[in-house]
Each structure stands twice: as C-alpha cells, then as structure tokens.
Design a protein around this motif. Sequence first.
Motif: not given
Length: 190
Positions: A6-16, A31-39, A156-160
């Motif tokens: 459950m806590w793994t899912l919560v952390v992953r949800s928060f990050a997404a 592109v650089e900002a997107l790369a850092l955010l995505f990374g 995608y990240a919001m839906i996920s």
Amino acid sequence: MRRQLMWTLVVRSFAALMFGALALVWPEVTVEALALLFGAYVLADGLSLLTSALRRRGGDMGHRTAHAAGGMLGIAVGAVTIAWPGVTALALVSLIGAWAVGAGAAELWAATRFRRELHHEWMLFAAGGASVVAGVLVGARPDAGALVVAQVVGVYAMISGLLTLAAAWRLHGTTAAAHRPRRTRHAWHT
C-alpha cells in the motif's frame, strides 16, 4: 506485506501526480526541464518499486520480479536522464517512450500476479495499459516537440497516479478490514 505494498503504491502515486501536474501546468517547459522532471519522477518510481521488491519476504516471486524489473528500469532511465538533461529532444522522446512501454509491461505483469491476492487489480491493469499507450503515442511522433510530449506524458502520469492511488486506497480498506477484531456472538447475548 499488504501494508508495505500500500505504501509503495502511495509513493508511486505521489511521484506520478507531482510529475503530471508540473508537466501540465508548465506549458513553456524546455527539453532540459522536461528531462529533469521526468528523470526525478522515474527515479522516485524506480526506487519505490525496487525497495518494495527487496523488502518483501516470501510471497509471490513473480510479483517481486516484476517490481524489481520495473524498479531497475526506472532507476536506470532516471539516472541517464538526470545525468544528461541536455539530451536532444529526439533522444529524450525515445527514452520516455521506451520507459513508458517497459514500465507499463512490468505493471501489467505485476497486476496479473496480484489477481490471486487482491481481487481489484483492474486499476493496476489500467495504469499499466495507460503507460503502454502513452509510450506508443510518444514513440509514434518523436518529432512532436517538448510541449506535446509533456502534455501526453503529463496526462498519462495523472491517470496512472490516480489509478495507483485508488488501488492503494482499496488495499488500505482490505488491510484495515483484515486487522479489525471480529465480534463474536455469545449465547448469553441473544
């Protein structure tokens, strides 16, 4: 085991959700900002999955393997993306698309393993499916530009994130119900 999941899912949800919100509300993203955010997003997601895989004792080895594979993929992609944020737009789009398809496949694999344990794995199937679809959409148009890629990956990240958070909430409900003391009816309470 369920509490840890459950806590793994919560952390992953928060990050997404954090990544998705930033990608969507920051329309002039470079592109650089997107790369850092995505990374940062995939690194947090990967660390969460790998930690979950390593901390679980016993249980379903296939599920642990799916989490470990997804975690290692996320850590590798996150590290590469953060190490070279000035990567070309085409390389970044290819990396995002490949990660989304690979992470979605690992999520789908893990959801099939959950089916025996949780009986509400459809949310994780949907999150994995959304990841694969986003990866294919991003990979199909690598020339679309940072704004379009940010919007597709942000949605995608919001839906996920929402689906994964809903799965964590349902898991919390089943965990709480399993730990509640059962009331017994004694003959003298008729």
